[in-house]
Design an enzyme around this catalytic site. Sequence first.
Site: not given
Ligand code: NAP
Length: 327
Positions: A157, A159, A239, A268, A287
Amino acid sequence: MSQKHVLLSWRFPTPGPEMVAAEHEVAIWEGDQPMSRQEFLHRISNVDAVFVSNATEVLDREAIDAAPHLRCISNFGVGYDNVDVPYATSRGILVCNTPGVLTETTADHAFALLLAAARRLMEGQAYIRQDRWRGWTPTLLVGQEVNGARLGIIGLGNIGTAVARRAKGFNMITSYWSRSPKPHLEIELNITYETLDELLGHADFICITVALTPETRGLISDRAFSLMKPEAILINVARGPIVDRHALQRALEYGRIFAAALDVTDPEPLRGDDPLLQFSNLLILPHVGSATQRTRSRMSELAARNLLAALAGERPPHLVNPEALRR
Ligand code: NAP
């Protein structure tokens, strides 16, 4: 427009709280710990919108039922696994998040974890602070090479893509597994698609950037660890529950991988006596993937814009469940 009641579950960084307070009646939880579940259920009973952290407030069916006037859940963060989205949608509640503004910061953080685990930075720091440094030796804190290594990204996605961009600068050979293949990014970033099993077996570094969903919960299981190389390093900035914590413990205990670096854990917060903390090759942070002043401020502004649009009857800039608009 009439003023609505809005609950902010924290004193979030400026400017979001001020933007919302300029238009609506705002109540802010001023505690330095998250409010108790009971307090939260009580406080949402009369609000039209909530501005919450996806790391601390759970908007499940019980919470949504406790808030009969709720029209908008504005998450400070991109993940929305804290919300029962189908139920919110069935009630016509708009669920919003803050994608994009935290992408680069979280990717930086993933790379910081990757480098720190590879080169054993935390172990080196502890070694000196514990007064164990007596002189240079040729085998002291020998780690893994990042330059030219194979990186496997789980979830390409926003990130994951930003991590892949950084990997180019380290001459890494990058592959990815994602729900849907991304041919245009394969060409742009010189990366290849692999099945999850192939990726787990080939990668020197495995970076988790996938969303937490029922399909990805426990994705990194005993079986997944058994496919990894003994020199592999696992990084998780997505997560905690995507990694089965018991499987992780066994992998570290039996030396199935070289190291792990986690920004997110299950549960957490992780308590100080958690068995995972016995492993010196496990780096854990609380986190803080998006925790820079500028990014937190942008998240705050976007969460406020989402909420204000929803309460004005407009489409919010980042709406997770557009179907709710039709209800
Ligand atoms: P994003 O652009 O929406 O990307 C989400 C990713 O998850 C995509 O690759 C998507 O697949 C995949 N996905 C969603 N639903 C799925 C499913 N049912 N089965 C398999 N794959 C699935 O989000 P992002 O901004 O990159 O963020 C990703 C995650 O990082 C967030 O959801 C959040 O939990 C986490 N995060 C953590 C922090 C932290 O502080 N550590 C900060 C920001 C985010 P596709 O590519 O096929 O659509």
